[in-house]
Scaffold this active site. Structure first.
Site, PDB file in Angstrom:
ATOM      1  N   THR A 305     111.310  66.752  79.192  1.00  0.00           N
ATOM      2  CA  THR A 305     111.429  66.711  77.730  1.00  0.00           C
ATOM      3  C   THR A 305     110.336  65.835  77.137  1.00  0.00           C
ATOM      4  O   THR A 305     109.692  66.201  76.147  1.00  0.00           O
ATOM      5  CB  THR A 305     112.817  66.173  77.329  1.00  0.00           C
ATOM      6  OG1 THR A 305     113.827  66.994  77.912  1.00  0.00           O
ATOM      7  CG2 THR A 305     112.991  66.158  75.830  1.00  0.00           C
ATOM      8  N   GLN A 335     115.205  72.519  75.614  1.00  0.00           N
ATOM      9  CA  GLN A 335     114.514  71.367  75.031  1.00  0.00           C
ATOM     10  C   GLN A 335     113.004  71.648  74.949  1.00  0.00           C
ATOM     11  O   GLN A 335     112.363  71.957  75.957  1.00  0.00           O
ATOM     12  CB  GLN A 335     114.747  70.108  75.857  1.00  0.00           C
ATOM     13  CG  GLN A 335     116.194  69.657  75.906  1.00  0.00           C
ATOM     14  CD  GLN A 335     116.927  70.156  77.125  1.00  0.00           C
ATOM     15  OE1 GLN A 335     116.651  71.246  77.630  1.00  0.00           O
ATOM     16  NE2 GLN A 335     117.867  69.363  77.628  1.00  0.00           N
ATOM     17  N   GLN A 357     115.581  73.232  69.701  1.00  0.00           N
ATOM     18  CA  GLN A 357     116.290  72.126  70.342  1.00  0.00           C
ATOM     19  C   GLN A 357     115.321  70.990  70.622  1.00  0.00           C
ATOM     20  O   GLN A 357     114.238  71.199  71.162  1.00  0.00           O
ATOM     21  CB  GLN A 357     116.944  72.600  71.644  1.00  0.00           C
ATOM     22  CG  GLN A 357     117.787  71.527  72.318  1.00  0.00           C
ATOM     23  CD  GLN A 357     118.579  72.040  73.505  1.00  0.00           C
ATOM     24  OE1 GLN A 357     118.656  73.242  73.739  1.00  0.00           O
ATOM     25  NE2 GLN A 357     119.174  71.141  74.255  1.00  0.00           N
ATOM     26  N   ASP A 358     115.719  69.763  70.229  1.00  0.00           N
ATOM     27  CA  ASP A 358     114.914  68.553  70.479  1.00  0.00           C
ATOM     28  C   ASP A 358     113.567  68.592  69.761  1.00  0.00           C
ATOM     29  O   ASP A 358     112.531  68.241  70.335  1.00  0.00           O
ATOM     30  CB  ASP A 358     114.695  68.351  71.982  1.00  0.00           C
ATOM     31  CG  ASP A 358     115.948  67.919  72.708  1.00  0.00           C
ATOM     32  OD1 ASP A 358     117.020  67.883  72.073  1.00  0.00           O
ATOM     33  OD2 ASP A 358     115.870  67.640  73.913  1.00  0.00           O
ATOM     34  N   ASP A 379     120.439  68.778  68.434  1.00  0.00           N
ATOM     35  CA  ASP A 379     119.887  67.435  68.703  1.00  0.00           C
ATOM     36  C   ASP A 379     118.440  67.350  68.247  1.00  0.00           C
ATOM     37  O   ASP A 379     117.592  66.742  68.920  1.00  0.00           O
ATOM     38  CB  ASP A 379     119.981  67.101  70.198  1.00  0.00           C
ATOM     39  CG  ASP A 379     121.377  67.230  70.761  1.00  0.00           C
ATOM     40  OD1 ASP A 379     122.339  67.105  69.989  1.00  0.00           O
ATOM     41  OD2 ASP A 379     121.507  67.465  71.981  1.00  0.00           O
ATOM     42  N   ARG A 447     125.876  63.578  67.170  1.00  0.00           N
ATOM     43  CA  ARG A 447     126.766  63.327  68.309  1.00  0.00           C
ATOM     44  C   ARG A 447     126.151  62.210  69.158  1.00  0.00           C
ATOM     45  O   ARG A 447     124.929  62.002  69.145  1.00  0.00           O
ATOM     46  CB  ARG A 447     126.981  64.585  69.137  1.00  0.00           C
ATOM     47  CG  ARG A 447     125.732  65.213  69.741  1.00  0.00           C
ATOM     48  CD  ARG A 447     126.114  66.393  70.627  1.00  0.00           C
ATOM     49  NE  ARG A 447     124.957  67.064  71.222  1.00  0.00           N
ATOM     50  CZ  ARG A 447     125.026  67.894  72.261  1.00  0.00           C
ATOM     51  NH1 ARG A 447     126.200  68.130  72.842  1.00  0.00           N
ATOM     52  NH2 ARG A 447     123.949  68.473  72.734  1.00  0.00           N
ATOM     53  N   TRP A 449     124.562  60.558  72.037  1.00  0.00           N
ATOM     54  CA  TRP A 449     123.884  60.746  73.314  1.00  0.00           C
ATOM     55  C   TRP A 449     124.274  59.617  74.272  1.00  0.00           C
ATOM     56  O   TRP A 449     124.518  59.843  75.454  1.00  0.00           O
ATOM     57  CB  TRP A 449     122.379  60.794  73.079  1.00  0.00           C
ATOM     58  CG  TRP A 449     121.557  61.068  74.305  1.00  0.00           C
ATOM     59  CD1 TRP A 449     122.005  61.337  75.570  1.00  0.00           C
ATOM     60  CD2 TRP A 449     120.135  61.112  74.391  1.00  0.00           C
ATOM     61  NE1 TRP A 449     120.954  61.542  76.429  1.00  0.00           N
ATOM     62  CE2 TRP A 449     119.798  61.404  75.736  1.00  0.00           C
ATOM     63  CE3 TRP A 449     119.113  60.924  73.464  1.00  0.00           C
ATOM     64  CZ2 TRP A 449     118.466  61.516  76.161  1.00  0.00           C
ATOM     65  CZ3 TRP A 449     117.800  61.046  73.888  1.00  0.00           C
ATOM     66  CH2 TRP A 449     117.485  61.334  75.212  1.00  0.00           C
TER      67      TRP A 449
END
Length: 540
Positions: A305, A335, A357-358, A379, A447, A449
């Protein structure tokens, strides 16, 4: 947050008083190596996260005649961390030069080596700041130590999926090193709060050499720039370079002044890295609608990532304006980071950060985003920086079938870190596609992590695609009593708090708590944002 700060200060002064009393008593007994010294050192170490490591680092205080004041104990613990980090440097070097580590994802050891060098620099800077004294220096030291702990977690995640005989050796050395880092951070007092302000800093005028066409480029508050000193990038060959990476490589190392890189309109298909020795880099585009940096690395294609970022920034003092940064890998690649920043005192203005995502990896240190557009699915604002977003459009987009959307995944791991996300005066929106499917696709504000995850929404517009509960879990009940999630004076059809989660860590905030998350308090913005000429609101 206010109560946490007060308890930290109380703990600090109780420890200081205990040490002073013990030292005075020892002096009257004309011995500084009696069991009483061991007693008060042991008592001191019990207040740290890792008491045994603390005792190990403070053996010198027990065995020789020195004054065991708080400064000596803190510096001695930090020096132990630096020494252990030096040993870890050699281990990472050996791991990179052999087949003793088998990477599941490309870049695992490279990530660890790069992050560890930043950690070593951060520890040394912390030592210097602590010796200098003063509230600002101690706040800087806390920032550096918090970033070091974040670096450990990022490296650990990559190594956890690797294999080979060096893996347990590295993990053991990392564990030992970062116990001392955690103890050092726990010994530093948190700074207090100041009275509120409601002032707005505005852009200054442009220097005379900036043409009408290029009026959207940036000027610092203190300097005027000669156009001959600006590095230009143009895809059509009319600039100094045709790629941004070549311009970064050409830029001087460790510059004390701003290094202006003007990127003319065009699509730049490259993965750009700004390493830690490239300080004060400024990327200026012609507008985020016409100047774009794009890449497509992803975890789905085997990258870490951390390494997947289209633009990766490790150089302190980074600024960007009027550029778009995109990861086009798509939701099916999981990710895929568009922008990663693990650099202190970084700020972006009028930028677009686009992915799924990410999308935005606000990895560590202090960061600021003003009037930026940020797009993603899951996220898509994540990491462990201390970061403030002001007047940004934060836009959730349609995920893959069966998925939900979630804006933030903040990863603070300990109560001592000075990290978290503050989203102030922003607009929380959805694309038309997601909005039209909001009955079947749930969307959340964040949320946890990690267990001390910290995120607040202040004075922001929240549309009604957000689920009435507001927030969602990561791993069962984990972190729900230790996280800090807050909302203050938000508005819009999705802002109601009557049906929000009932977790112990969730708060409908009062003014005093909200003020702790403002630019002036949370990221010490008054000390560095003026030099960017970007507008910002200091307080509520």
């Amino acid at each position: 947050m206010a109560s946490s700060s007060s308890s930290s200060l109380l703990k600090f002064f109780l420890i200081l008083s205990s040490i002073f009393i013990s030292s005075t008593f020892a002096a009257h007994n004309k011995s500084s190596t009696t069991p009483l010294d061991l007693l008060h050192i042991t008592s001191f170490c019990k207040t740290t996260p890792y008491p045994e490591s603390c005792l190990e680092s403070l053996k010198l205080s027990i065995n020789i005649n020195i004054s065991p004041n708080i400064l000596n104990l803190l510096l001695q613990t930090l020096q132990t961390a630096i020494s252990e980090a030096g040993k870890l440097t050699h281990l990472f070097s050996n791991a990179g030069n052999s087949n003793n580590i088998v990477e599941e994802q490309r870049g695992t050891i490279q990530d660890c080596q790069e992050l560890h060098q930043i950690t070593l620099s951060s520890l040394r800077k912390s030592e210097s700041k602590i010796k200098a004294g003063g509230s600002k220096s101690l706040a800087d030291a806390r920032t550096y130590l918090s970033a070091a702990l974040t670096n450990k977690n990022t490296c650990w995640e990559g190594l956890d999926s690797a294999s080979g005989p060096m893996k347990p050796v590295l993990l053991n050395s990392m564990t030992n090193t970062y116990k001392h880092v955690s103890n050092s951070l726990s010994m530093l007092p948190e700074s207090g709060t100041k009275k509120g302000h409601n002032n707005r800093r505005r852009l200054l005028g442009f220097p005379s050499w900036v043409s009408r066409k290029d009026r959207r480029s940036l000027q610092t508050s203190a300097d005027e720039y000669d156009p001959s000193e600006v590095i230009t990038v143009a895809a059509d060959g009319t600039g100094n370079f045709t790629t941004i990476s070549d311009a970064i490589n050409f830029a001087p190392n460790n510059s004390e002044g701003r290094v202006i890189i003007y990127v003319s309109q065009g699509v730049y298909e490259e993965n750009v890295v700004i390493p830690s020795n490239k300080l004060n880099i400024v990327l200026l585009g012609d507008g985020s609608d016409v100047t774009s940096i794009t890449g497509n690395r992803s975890v789905g294609d085997g990258w870490t990532t951390f390494r997947s970022a289209t633009l990766a920034v490790s150089g302190e003092g980074f600024l960007a304006r009027d550029v778009a940064i995109e990861n086009s890998a798509g939701p099916e690649k999981h990710q895929a980071v568009a922008l990663r920043i693990n650099a202190d005192l970084a700020a972006l203005y009028w930028c677009t950060i686009n992915g799924y995502q990410d999308t935005l990896y606000t990895h560590s240190f202090r960061q600021f985003y003003r009037e930026c557009d940020i797009y993603g699915t899951i996220d898509y604002i994540f990491g462990n920086a201390a970061v403030v977003f002001q007047a940004c459009n934060i836009v959730s987009r349609m995920p893959m079938p069966g998925q939900f959307t979630v804006i933030t995944a903040q990863s603070r791991e300990t109560p001592d870190e000075d990290t978290g996300f503050s989203i102030q005066n922003c607009s929380i929106l959805a694309t038309d596609e997601l909005y039209n499917n909001s009955n079947s696709v749930k969307s959340y504000l964040g949320r946890p992590w990690r267990v001390y995850s910290t995120t607040v929404y202040l004075e922001s517009y929240i549309d009604d695609f957000i689920d009435p509960t507001g927030w969602t879990k990561w791993d069962g009940e984990k972190g729900l009593d230790t996280l800090y999630y807050g909302e203050y004076e938000n508005y819009g059809p999705g802002s109601g708090t009557e049906n929000r989660v009932t977790w112990p860590g969730y708060h409908v905030m009062e003014y005093a708590d909200a003020y702790n998350f403002t630019v002036s308090e949370f990221i010490a913005g008054d000390a560095w944002l003026d030099s960017t000429s970007f507008p910002y609101d200091e307080g509520i």
